[in-house]
Each structure stands twice: as C-alpha cells, then as structure tokens.
Write a protein that holds these residues in place. Structure first.
Motif, mmCIF file in Angstrom:
data_model
loop_
_atom_site.group_PDB
_atom_site.id
_atom_site.type_symbol
_atom_site.label_atom_id
_atom_site.label_comp_id
_atom_site.label_asym_id
_atom_site.label_seq_id
_atom_site.Cartn_x
_atom_site.Cartn_y
_atom_site.Cartn_z
ATOM 1 N N TRP A 177 13.791 -0.874 -27.777
ATOM 2 C CA TRP A 177 13.187 -1.202 -26.583
ATOM 3 C C TRP A 177 12.142 -0.068 -26.272
ATOM 4 O O TRP A 177 11.120 -0.675 -25.782
ATOM 5 C CB TRP A 177 14.074 -1.290 -25.430
ATOM 6 C CG TRP A 177 13.586 -1.398 -24.028
ATOM 7 C CD1 TRP A 177 13.167 -2.685 -23.608
ATOM 8 C CD2 TRP A 177 13.443 -0.612 -23.268
ATOM 9 N NE1 TRP A 177 12.852 -2.516 -22.360
ATOM 10 C CE2 TRP A 177 12.777 -0.921 -22.281
ATOM 11 C CE3 TRP A 177 13.582 0.979 -23.103
ATOM 12 C CZ2 TRP A 177 12.527 -0.279 -21.003
ATOM 13 C CZ3 TRP A 177 12.968 1.663 -22.054
ATOM 14 C CH2 TRP A 177 12.642 1.258 -21.046
ATOM 15 N N TRP A 178 12.027 0.784 -26.351
ATOM 16 C CA TRP A 178 11.053 2.206 -26.126
ATOM 17 C C TRP A 178 9.953 1.856 -26.911
ATOM 18 O O TRP A 178 8.839 2.045 -26.533
ATOM 19 C CB TRP A 178 11.663 3.401 -26.282
ATOM 20 C CG TRP A 178 10.569 4.483 -25.767
ATOM 21 C CD1 TRP A 178 10.221 4.779 -24.675
ATOM 22 C CD2 TRP A 178 9.848 5.324 -27.093
ATOM 23 N NE1 TRP A 178 9.262 5.635 -24.873
ATOM 24 C CE2 TRP A 178 8.972 5.963 -26.284
ATOM 25 C CE3 TRP A 178 9.711 5.200 -28.258
ATOM 26 C CZ2 TRP A 178 8.100 6.677 -26.945
ATOM 27 C CZ3 TRP A 178 8.741 6.157 -28.826
ATOM 28 C CH2 TRP A 178 7.912 6.788 -28.108
ATOM 29 N N VAL A 179 10.108 1.500 -28.406
ATOM 30 C CA VAL A 179 9.217 1.344 -29.220
ATOM 31 C C VAL A 179 8.143 0.227 -28.761
ATOM 32 O O VAL A 179 6.930 0.429 -28.952
ATOM 33 C CB VAL A 179 9.679 1.199 -30.656
ATOM 34 C CG1 VAL A 179 8.357 0.731 -31.554
ATOM 35 C CG2 VAL A 179 10.219 2.673 -31.319
ATOM 36 N N SER A 231 3.556 2.772 -24.081
ATOM 37 C CA SER A 231 2.155 2.382 -23.935
ATOM 38 C C SER A 231 1.268 2.857 -25.145
ATOM 39 O O SER A 231 1.717 4.078 -25.511
ATOM 40 C CB SER A 231 1.426 3.097 -22.706
ATOM 41 O OG SER A 231 1.538 4.610 -22.918
ATOM 42 N N LYS A 232 0.418 2.032 -25.648
ATOM 43 C CA LYS A 232 -0.481 2.431 -26.786
ATOM 44 C C LYS A 232 -1.156 3.709 -26.497
ATOM 45 O O LYS A 232 -1.321 4.341 -27.629
ATOM 46 C CB LYS A 232 -1.352 1.167 -27.124
ATOM 47 C CG LYS A 232 -0.635 -0.015 -27.128
ATOM 48 C CD LYS A 232 0.438 -0.065 -28.358
ATOM 49 C CE LYS A 232 1.137 -1.422 -28.582
ATOM 50 N NZ LYS A 232 2.165 -1.357 -29.119
ATOM 51 N N GLU A 233 -1.767 4.030 -25.573
ATOM 52 C CA GLU A 233 -2.508 5.216 -25.228
ATOM 53 C C GLU A 233 -1.476 6.474 -25.328
ATOM 54 O O GLU A 233 -1.910 7.538 -26.094
ATOM 55 C CB GLU A 233 -2.945 5.108 -23.586
ATOM 56 C CG GLU A 233 -3.895 4.406 -23.383
ATOM 57 C CD GLU A 233 -3.294 2.974 -23.016
ATOM 58 O OE1 GLU A 233 -2.368 2.704 -22.532
ATOM 59 O OE2 GLU A 233 -4.039 1.865 -23.214
ATOM 60 N N ILE A 269 1.053 6.715 -27.554
ATOM 61 C CA ILE A 269 1.421 6.620 -28.678
ATOM 62 C C ILE A 269 0.104 7.286 -29.525
ATOM 63 O O ILE A 269 0.282 8.216 -30.527
ATOM 64 C CB ILE A 269 1.680 5.282 -29.329
ATOM 65 C CG1 ILE A 269 3.288 4.974 -28.886
ATOM 66 C CG2 ILE A 269 1.836 5.288 -30.976
ATOM 67 C CD1 ILE A 269 3.610 3.578 -29.105
ATOM 68 N N LYS A 270 -1.087 6.595 -29.143
ATOM 69 C CA LYS A 270 -2.080 7.608 -29.817
ATOM 70 C C LYS A 270 -2.304 8.634 -29.448
ATOM 71 O O LYS A 270 -2.714 9.740 -30.388
ATOM 72 C CB LYS A 270 -3.461 6.792 -29.142
ATOM 73 C CG LYS A 270 -4.679 7.189 -29.927
ATOM 74 C CD LYS A 270 -5.936 6.350 -29.570
ATOM 75 C CE LYS A 270 -7.101 6.925 -30.055
ATOM 76 N NZ LYS A 270 -8.232 6.164 -30.574
ATOM 77 N N GLU A 271 -1.922 9.195 -28.331
ATOM 78 C CA GLU A 271 -2.089 10.729 -27.849
ATOM 79 C C GLU A 271 -1.155 11.617 -28.741
ATOM 80 O O GLU A 271 -1.435 12.695 -28.934
ATOM 81 C CB GLU A 271 -1.846 10.893 -26.328
ATOM 82 C CG GLU A 271 -1.875 12.346 -25.805
ATOM 83 C CD GLU A 271 -1.573 12.354 -24.237
ATOM 84 O OE1 GLU A 271 -1.154 13.322 -24.055
ATOM 85 O OE2 GLU A 271 -1.516 11.505 -23.593
ATOM 86 N N VAL A 272 -0.017 11.049 -28.715
ATOM 87 C CA VAL A 272 1.134 11.597 -29.457
ATOM 88 C C VAL A 272 0.676 12.000 -30.777
ATOM 89 O O VAL A 272 0.962 12.966 -31.543
ATOM 90 C CB VAL A 272 2.363 11.141 -29.250
ATOM 91 C CG1 VAL A 272 3.622 11.888 -30.057
ATOM 92 C CG2 VAL A 272 2.862 11.458 -27.759
#
Length: 63
Positions: A35-37, A41-43, A45-48
C-alpha cells in the motif's frame, strides 16, 4: 532427536496458533508495504533515490 522435538512440540497447548500468527504478521506487513509503495508521492521517492548521489557530489566538492 527429531522424535524428541516432535513429541515436545505436541505437548505444548495451543502450538498451532503460532504459525497462524506468523502468517498474519507476514501478510499485514507486506500488505502495508505494498500500500505504501503505491501511495507514496513521486516527489518523495525521487528525493530519497537521489540521496546517495548528493553525498557523492558533496564529497567531490569538498576536495
């Protein structure tokens, strides 16, 4: 040795509930992860995903 372990395990009352609890914990954990995946937010995931690259760039800039 196996016969001893089997007879010992059979003597414990309610031993069958432990595998069910383990399966439940496994299912809940991976359901929440799934569920978390899909809701993250895409932002974020991109930041991490860029964190290791930022550390490398900072080290190179210091040299």
């Amino acid at each position: 040795m196996l016969k001893f372990v089997k007879s010992h395990m059979e003597s414990i009352d309610g031993i069958a509930t432990y595998p069910m609890i383990s399966l439940l914990i496994f299912f809940v954990f991976f359901s929440l992860l799934f569920w978390w995946v899909f809701t993250a937010s895409k932002e974020h995931i991109k930041e991490v995903s860029e964190l290791p690259l930022e550390e490398t760039n900072q080290k190179n800039e210091q040299l």
